[in-house]
Design a protein around this motif. Structure first.
Motif, PDB file in Angstrom:
ATOM      1  N   UNK A 146       0.814  -1.228   0.000  1.00 43.07           N
ATOM      2  CA  UNK A 146       0.000   0.000   0.000  1.00 43.07           C
ATOM      3  C   UNK A 146       0.840   1.268   0.000  1.00 43.07           C
ATOM      4  N   UNK A 147       2.133   1.143   0.255  1.00 47.64           N
ATOM      5  CA  UNK A 147       3.003   2.314   0.335  1.00 47.64           C
ATOM      6  C   UNK A 147       3.459   2.708  -1.068  1.00 47.64           C
ATOM      7  N   UNK A 148       3.090   3.889  -1.503  1.00 45.80           N
ATOM      8  CA  UNK A 148       3.293   4.297  -2.891  1.00 45.80           C
ATOM      9  C   UNK A 148       4.753   4.303  -3.311  1.00 45.80           C
ATOM     10  N   UNK A 149       5.654   4.623  -2.405  1.00 42.25           N
ATOM     11  CA  UNK A 149       7.071   4.706  -2.769  1.00 42.25           C
ATOM     12  C   UNK A 149       7.789   3.357  -2.683  1.00 42.25           C
ATOM     13  N   UNK A 150       7.097   2.309  -2.283  1.00 43.90           N
ATOM     14  CA  UNK A 150       7.714   0.997  -2.152  1.00 43.90           C
ATOM     15  C   UNK A 150       7.890   0.328  -3.514  1.00 43.90           C
ATOM     16  N   UNK A 151       8.955  -0.454  -3.665  1.00 40.68           N
ATOM     17  CA  UNK A 151       9.143  -1.211  -4.907  1.00 40.68           C
ATOM     18  C   UNK A 151       8.068  -2.288  -5.053  1.00 40.68           C
ATOM     19  N   UNK A 152       7.381  -2.591  -3.954  1.00 34.05           N
ATOM     20  CA  UNK A 152       6.333  -3.611  -3.978  1.00 34.05           C
ATOM     21  C   UNK A 152       4.936  -3.017  -4.144  1.00 34.05           C
ATOM     22  N   UNK A 153       4.841  -1.724  -4.278  1.00 29.82           N
ATOM     23  CA  UNK A 153       3.546  -1.056  -4.331  1.00 29.82           C
ATOM     24  C   UNK A 153       2.659  -1.624  -5.438  1.00 29.82           C
ATOM     25  N   UNK A 154       1.518  -2.175  -5.055  1.00 28.67           N
ATOM     26  CA  UNK A 154       0.561  -2.711  -6.011  1.00 28.67           C
ATOM     27  C   UNK A 154       0.972  -3.990  -6.695  1.00 28.67           C
ATOM     28  N   UNK A 155       2.088  -4.594  -6.264  1.00 27.29           N
ATOM     29  CA  UNK A 155       2.609  -5.784  -6.935  1.00 27.29           C
ATOM     30  C   UNK A 155       2.375  -7.078  -6.146  1.00 27.29           C
ATOM     31  N   UNK A 156       1.984  -6.978  -4.890  1.00 27.04           N
ATOM     32  CA  UNK A 156       1.789  -8.150  -4.037  1.00 27.04           C
ATOM     33  C   UNK A 156       0.309  -8.471  -3.909  1.00 27.04           C
ATOM     34  N   UNK A 157      -0.028  -9.735  -4.077  1.00 26.79           N
ATOM     35  CA  UNK A 157      -1.421 -10.150  -3.930  1.00 26.79           C
ATOM     36  C   UNK A 157      -1.634 -10.612  -2.491  1.00 26.79           C
ATOM     37  N   UNK A 158      -1.903  -9.663  -1.622  1.00 29.44           N
ATOM     38  CA  UNK A 158      -2.071  -9.979  -0.206  1.00 29.44           C
ATOM     39  C   UNK A 158      -3.429 -10.615   0.082  1.00 29.44           C
ATOM     40  N   UNK A 159      -4.211 -10.843  -0.955  1.00 24.60           N
ATOM     41  CA  UNK A 159      -5.441 -11.626  -0.824  1.00 24.60           C
ATOM     42  C   UNK A 159      -5.225 -13.073  -1.235  1.00 24.60           C
ATOM     43  N   UNK A 160      -3.999 -13.422  -1.602  1.00 23.13           N
ATOM     44  CA  UNK A 160      -3.629 -14.789  -1.958  1.00 23.13           C
ATOM     45  C   UNK A 160      -2.386 -15.157  -1.139  1.00 23.13           C
ATOM     46  N   UNK A 161      -2.618 -15.829  -0.012  1.00 26.26           N
ATOM     47  CA  UNK A 161      -1.554 -16.043   0.963  1.00 26.26           C
ATOM     48  C   UNK A 161      -1.500 -17.513   1.375  1.00 26.26           C
ATOM     49  N   UNK A 162      -0.289 -18.062   1.423  1.00 20.31           N
ATOM     50  CA  UNK A 162      -0.082 -19.433   1.883  1.00 20.31           C
ATOM     51  C   UNK A 162       0.784 -19.439   3.134  1.00 20.31           C
ATOM     52  N   UNK A 163       0.382 -20.237   4.128  1.00 18.20           N
ATOM     53  CA  UNK A 163       1.206 -20.513   5.300  1.00 18.20           C
ATOM     54  C   UNK A 163       1.913 -21.837   5.058  1.00 18.20           C
ATOM     55  N   UNK A 164       3.252 -21.840   5.160  1.00 20.86           N
ATOM     56  CA  UNK A 164       4.039 -23.011   4.783  1.00 20.86           C
ATOM     57  C   UNK A 164       5.142 -23.250   5.813  1.00 20.86           C
ATOM     58  N   UNK A 165       5.615 -24.495   5.877  1.00 16.99           N
ATOM     59  CA  UNK A 165       6.745 -24.765   6.741  1.00 16.99           C
ATOM     60  C   UNK A 165       7.103 -26.230   6.759  1.00 16.99           C
ATOM     61  N   UNK A 166       8.332 -26.514   7.229  1.00 13.93           N
ATOM     62  CA  UNK A 166       8.857 -27.872   7.292  1.00 13.93           C
ATOM     63  C   UNK A 166       9.106 -28.259   8.743  1.00 13.93           C
TER      64      UNK A 166
END
Length: 309
Positions: A146-166
């Motif tokens: 959500x931060x406009x100056x971030x390199x990740x701005x608008x690029x992450x699908x935070x509505x598609x999330x997986x919890x993973x681990x070994x």
């Protein structure tokens, strides 16, 4: 109780021995946040890198190197990863995580980026450092997206999330799986213990009753009967009734295939599942659906499913 103690002793041994072999591939650049390229960036369509972010010091990020291809119409699903032994380094799993990232995902793995070139520190099971929640990384991803100056701005699908681990990290993933923001869980070489851990071991707070709180599809990727998590994982599978669940076994033991090139066969299973669950990939779905599914035809895999339409 003896079985549980052996379980964690094996995890620590496997983690330390494997990490030493893998970390020898790279030399410390002396620059804490300088990204590194692992296995030429992976085999997926997006060459991946591993890096750290100063504002997320407890995690290592695996993601496509070039983010220009991602935006409002094509976002990166978010993966949260807990390590074997709940350790403070993802070095043991970096080939696996890098390969996944090269297929168009962003992975937040517990452990600072600098830990890829340093001896690992055990996590909650050793009780010497504060437990890290995978949700810390998700909160950061939501803010950066959500931060406009971030390199990740608008690029992450935070509505598609997986919890993973070994292993112990799989319990970390199960611990956060009831969070409404989690869309699927990937549990590798792990399962909920039948009973409390031995005295002195601090572990994620999960029980068999926690499985009733699952609200999204889940897959267990297990190393067959030689895997000391096998019995616990199979017991989990028998108890899960309300959500789609896949149990897929390959006879490789508790160490999985993480140290093999590109993470080995475990990468193939995880990527197919993630593409189906988070990217609506119909071809990937066919690896799990029906009596003639892709993994059903592979004699090296044994697959069982429940509630899969």
């Amino acid at each position: 109780m003896k079985h549980i103690t052996l379980f964690f002793a094996f995890v620590v041994f496997a983690y330390l021995s494997t990490t030493g072999d893998i970390m020898a591939e790279e030399q410390d650049t002396g620059q804490k946040l300088t990204p590194i390229v692992i296995e030429d960036g992976g085999r997926g369509p997006y060459k991946a890198i591993a890096l750290g972010e100063e504002t997320l010091p407890k995690f290592t990020i695996y993601r496509p190197q070039i983010l220009d291809d991602f935006g409002p119409e094509h976002k990166l699903p978010v993966l949260l990863w807990g390590n074997g032994a709940c350790a403070d380094s993802s070095a043991m799993h970096k080939l696996f995580l890098n390969e996944i990232a090269s297929n168009g995902f962003i992975v937040f793995a517990i452990g600072p980026f600098s830990s890829l070139n340093k001896p690992p520190q055990m996590g909650p099971m050793g009780g010497e450092r504060k437990e890290i929640s995978l949700l810390e990384a998700l909160d950061w991803a939501v803010a950066e997206n959500s931060r406009e100056s971030s390199v990740y701005s608008g690029k992450l699908d935070t509505d598609k999330v997986a919890a993973m681990g070994m292993s112990c990290g799989g319990l970390q993933a199960l611990e956060v799986s009831p969070d409404p923001r989690i869309d699927t869980s990937v549990i590798c070489n792990s399962g909920v213990l039948n009973g409390p851990p031995p005295d002195g071991l601090k572990m994620p707070v999960v029980s068999k009753d926690s499985l009733k709180q699952l609200h999204t599809p889940i897959i267990y990727i297990i190393g067959g009967q030689k895997d000391i998590a096998y019995a616990n994982a199979m017991d989990d599978f028998s108890r899960i009734e309300k959500v789609p669940v896949v149990m897929i076994n390959r006879d490789v033991g508790h160490g999985g295939t993480y140290a093999e090139p590109h993470g080995g066969a475990f990468s193939d299973a995880a990527i197919a599942w993630l593409k189906w669950q988070l990217s609506d990939d119909t071809e990937a779905a066919l690896m799990f659906r029906g009596e003639d599914c892709g993994f059903c035809r592979d004699p090296q895999w044994k697959i069982e499913t429940k509630n899969i339409k």
